[in-house]
Write a protein that holds these residues in place. Structure first.
Motif, PDB file in Angstrom:
ATOM      1  N   VAL A  35       0.845  -1.195   0.000  1.00  0.00           N
ATOM      2  CA  VAL A  35       0.000   0.000   0.000  1.00  0.00           C
ATOM      3  C   VAL A  35       0.885   1.251   0.000  1.00  0.00           C
ATOM      4  CG1 VAL A  35      -1.724   1.320   1.311  1.00  0.00           C
ATOM      5  CG2 VAL A  35      -1.944  -1.166   1.103  1.00  0.00           C
ATOM      6  N   ARG A  36       1.959   1.242   0.807  1.00  0.00           N
ATOM      7  CA  ARG A  36       2.884   2.381   0.821  1.00  0.00           C
ATOM      8  C   ARG A  36       3.504   2.593  -0.562  1.00  0.00           C
ATOM      9  NH1 ARG A  36       3.988   0.311   5.876  1.00  0.00           N
ATOM     10  NH2 ARG A  36       5.824  -0.838   5.182  1.00  0.00           N
ATOM     11  N   ARG A  37       3.874   1.512  -1.237  1.00  0.00           N
ATOM     12  CA  ARG A  37       4.446   1.638  -2.579  1.00  0.00           C
ATOM     13  C   ARG A  37       3.433   2.235  -3.561  1.00  0.00           C
ATOM     14  NH1 ARG A  37       6.871  -3.574  -1.270  1.00  0.00           N
ATOM     15  NH2 ARG A  37       9.089  -3.226  -0.894  1.00  0.00           N
ATOM     16  N   PHE A  38       2.180   1.822  -3.453  1.00  0.00           N
ATOM     17  CA  PHE A  38       1.134   2.395  -4.311  1.00  0.00           C
ATOM     18  C   PHE A  38       1.008   3.905  -4.081  1.00  0.00           C
ATOM     19  CE2 PHE A  38      -0.991  -1.773  -5.205  1.00  0.00           C
ATOM     20  CZ  PHE A  38      -1.124  -1.594  -6.568  1.00  0.00           C
ATOM     21  N   ILE A  39       1.039   4.309  -2.829  1.00  0.00           N
ATOM     22  CA  ILE A  39       0.934   5.736  -2.507  1.00  0.00           C
ATOM     23  C   ILE A  39       2.157   6.486  -3.038  1.00  0.00           C
ATOM     24  CG2 ILE A  39       0.910   7.397  -0.591  1.00  0.00           C
ATOM     25  CD1 ILE A  39      -0.831   5.233   0.912  1.00  0.00           C
ATOM     26  N   GLN A  40       3.337   5.909  -2.859  1.00  0.00           N
ATOM     27  CA  GLN A  40       4.550   6.531  -3.406  1.00  0.00           C
ATOM     28  C   GLN A  40       4.461   6.619  -4.922  1.00  0.00           C
ATOM     29  OE1 GLN A  40       7.368   3.712  -1.853  1.00  0.00           O
ATOM     30  NE2 GLN A  40       8.029   5.083  -0.206  1.00  0.00           N
ATOM     31  N   ALA A  66       2.371   9.435  -5.908  1.00  0.00           N
ATOM     32  CA  ALA A  66       2.918  10.745  -5.544  1.00  0.00           C
ATOM     33  C   ALA A  66       4.115  11.176  -6.393  1.00  0.00           C
ATOM     34  CB  ALA A  66       3.316  10.737  -4.071  1.00  0.00           C
ATOM     35  N   THR A  67       4.902  10.229  -6.871  1.00  0.00           N
ATOM     36  CA  THR A  67       6.148  10.608  -7.549  1.00  0.00           C
ATOM     37  C   THR A  67       5.938  10.960  -9.019  1.00  0.00           C
ATOM     38  OG1 THR A  67       8.445  10.001  -7.959  1.00  0.00           O
ATOM     39  CG2 THR A  67       6.823   8.255  -8.203  1.00  0.00           C
ATOM     40  N   LYS A  68       6.757  11.888  -9.484  1.00  0.00           N
ATOM     41  CA  LYS A  68       6.760  12.257 -10.900  1.00  0.00           C
ATOM     42  C   LYS A  68       8.000  11.703 -11.593  1.00  0.00           C
ATOM     43  CE  LYS A  68       4.153  16.446 -10.104  1.00  0.00           C
ATOM     44  NZ  LYS A  68       4.113  17.890 -10.103  1.00  0.00           N
ATOM     45  N   ASP A  69       8.920  11.179 -10.819  1.00  0.00           N
ATOM     46  CA  ASP A  69      10.190  10.674 -11.357  1.00  0.00           C
ATOM     47  C   ASP A  69       9.957   9.336 -12.059  1.00  0.00           C
ATOM     48  OD1 ASP A  69      12.664   9.307 -11.689  1.00  0.00           O
ATOM     49  OD2 ASP A  69      13.551  10.426 -10.024  1.00  0.00           O
ATOM     50  N   LEU A  80       3.440   3.233 -20.692  1.00  0.00           N
ATOM     51  CA  LEU A  80       3.000   4.366 -19.880  1.00  0.00           C
ATOM     52  C   LEU A  80       3.361   5.712 -20.486  1.00  0.00           C
ATOM     53  CD1 LEU A  80       3.878   2.974 -16.349  1.00  0.00           C
ATOM     54  CD2 LEU A  80       1.662   3.006 -17.491  1.00  0.00           C
ATOM     55  N   GLY A  81       4.449   5.753 -21.221  1.00  0.00           N
ATOM     56  CA  GLY A  81       4.859   6.998 -21.855  1.00  0.00           C
ATOM     57  C   GLY A  81       4.976   8.158 -20.886  1.00  0.00           C
ATOM     58  N   GLY A  82       5.300   7.874 -19.634  1.00  0.00           N
ATOM     59  CA  GLY A  82       5.443   8.934 -18.650  1.00  0.00           C
ATOM     60  C   GLY A  82       4.122   9.430 -18.085  1.00  0.00           C
ATOM     61  N   LEU A  83       3.001   8.855 -18.508  1.00  0.00           N
ATOM     62  CA  LEU A  83       1.700   9.297 -18.018  1.00  0.00           C
ATOM     63  C   LEU A  83       1.477   8.843 -16.581  1.00  0.00           C
ATOM     64  CD1 LEU A  83      -0.486   8.442 -21.128  1.00  0.00           C
ATOM     65  CD2 LEU A  83       0.402  10.676 -20.458  1.00  0.00           C
ATOM     66  N   ARG A  84       0.823   9.676 -15.830  1.00  0.00           N
ATOM     67  CA  ARG A  84       0.450   9.320 -14.464  1.00  0.00           C
ATOM     68  C   ARG A  84      -1.066   9.265 -14.368  1.00  0.00           C
ATOM     69  NH1 ARG A  84       2.010  13.546 -10.969  1.00  0.00           N
ATOM     70  NH2 ARG A  84       1.440  12.215  -9.253  1.00  0.00           N
ATOM     71  N   GLN A  85      -1.540   8.372 -13.550  1.00  0.00           N
ATOM     72  CA  GLN A  85      -2.976   8.270 -13.339  1.00  0.00           C
ATOM     73  C   GLN A  85      -3.438   9.485 -12.529  1.00  0.00           C
ATOM     74  OE1 GLN A  85      -4.129   4.931 -10.898  1.00  0.00           O
ATOM     75  NE2 GLN A  85      -6.181   4.881 -11.777  1.00  0.00           N
ATOM     76  N   PRO A  86      -4.527  10.123 -12.922  1.00  0.00           N
ATOM     77  CA  PRO A  86      -5.049  11.239 -12.121  1.00  0.00           C
ATOM     78  C   PRO A  86      -5.397  10.755 -10.711  1.00  0.00           C
ATOM     79  CG  PRO A  86      -6.146  11.125 -14.257  1.00  0.00           C
ATOM     80  CD  PRO A  86      -5.322   9.880 -14.121  1.00  0.00           C
ATOM     81  N   ALA A  87      -5.226  11.628  -9.737  1.00  0.00           N
ATOM     82  CA  ALA A  87      -5.455  11.262  -8.331  1.00  0.00           C
ATOM     83  C   ALA A  87      -6.867  10.744  -8.101  1.00  0.00           C
ATOM     84  CB  ALA A  87      -5.160  12.451  -7.424  1.00  0.00           C
ATOM     85  N   ASN A  88      -7.864  11.395  -8.717  1.00  0.00           N
ATOM     86  CA  ASN A  88      -9.247  10.930  -8.498  1.00  0.00           C
ATOM     87  C   ASN A  88      -9.470   9.549  -9.122  1.00  0.00           C
ATOM     88  OD1 ASN A  88      -9.158  11.913 -11.122  1.00  0.00           O
ATOM     89  ND2 ASN A  88     -11.192  12.861 -11.026  1.00  0.00           N
ATOM     90  N   GLY A  89      -8.771   9.242 -10.221  1.00  0.00           N
ATOM     91  CA  GLY A  89      -8.850   7.904 -10.815  1.00  0.00           C
ATOM     92  C   GLY A  89      -8.248   6.857  -9.897  1.00  0.00           C
ATOM     93  N   PHE A  90      -7.109   7.189  -9.293  1.00  0.00           N
ATOM     94  CA  PHE A  90      -6.445   6.281  -8.352  1.00  0.00           C
ATOM     95  C   PHE A  90      -7.348   6.019  -7.150  1.00  0.00           C
ATOM     96  CE2 PHE A  90      -3.740   5.792  -4.557  1.00  0.00           C
ATOM     97  CZ  PHE A  90      -3.074   4.630  -4.893  1.00  0.00           C
TER      98      PHE A  90
END
Length: 179
Positions: free
Chosen positions: A44-49, A52-55, A88-98
């Protein structure tokens, strides 16, 4: 109908909603709900990290830690890195989607309702090193669906369809043929 992880939860609901339209059911690295379905706190901590990360390098490391065993990552790191970059092409899931995805997973409850699918050719597949959906969930699915075929693969993580691709694909093809 084949579903892995959250897709496996969706597959259960599809089968329960329209059992006559489902010829075979395959549930990979998934659960039927309840307290036992919760991921380990470290995962769960890894999912949250991850959220949160953009790297991109950190994201790749976290994805690999969540989905695969360390031995698999060590052996296939370059392939996983290239595949993740392409997918993934650098895309991040939107917070509300997560948040919505996590809420759906935590609220999922099919459990004993699965008995209504009695006789539906079902394959339950799990990796014994799954860090997201503990392997005990595969055993619970088997308890709720005693007619199902259950297989647990040693040394395989949540990314069972990648880590054990040939084994999983062969078992699915055989399952489809029998269904």
């Amino acid at each position: 109908v084949v579903g892995i992880s959250m897709g496996g939860m969706i597959a259960q609901k599809v089968a329960l909603a329209a059992p006559r339209r489902v010829r075979t059911l395959a549930l990979l690295a998934t659960h039927g709900g309840g307290r036992q379905a919760l991921a380990r706190p470290a995962t769960v901590r890894r999912f949250i990290q991850l959220q949160a990360t953009k790297d991109p390098q950190v994201r790749l490391r976290l994805f690999n830690e969540i989905l695969f065993t360390p031995a698999f990552v060590a052996e296939h790191g370059a392939r996983l890195r290239d595949g993740m970059a392409k997918e993934l092409g650098g895309l991040r899931q939107p917070a509300n989607g997560f948040r919505g995805q996590m809420a759906a997973v935590f609220r999922h409850r099919t459990g004993a309702k699965l008995a209504a699918l009695h006789g539906l050719p079902t394959l339950i597949f799990h990796g014994e090193a799954d860090a997201i959906v503990h392997p005990r969930n595969g055993h619970l699915l088997k308890e709720w669906m005693p007619w199902a075929q259950h297989r647990e693969l040693p040394g395989v993580g949540h990314g069972i369809n990648v880590q054990a691709r040939d084994t999983v694909n062969a078992a699915l093809l055989e399952h489809f043929r029998r269904g």
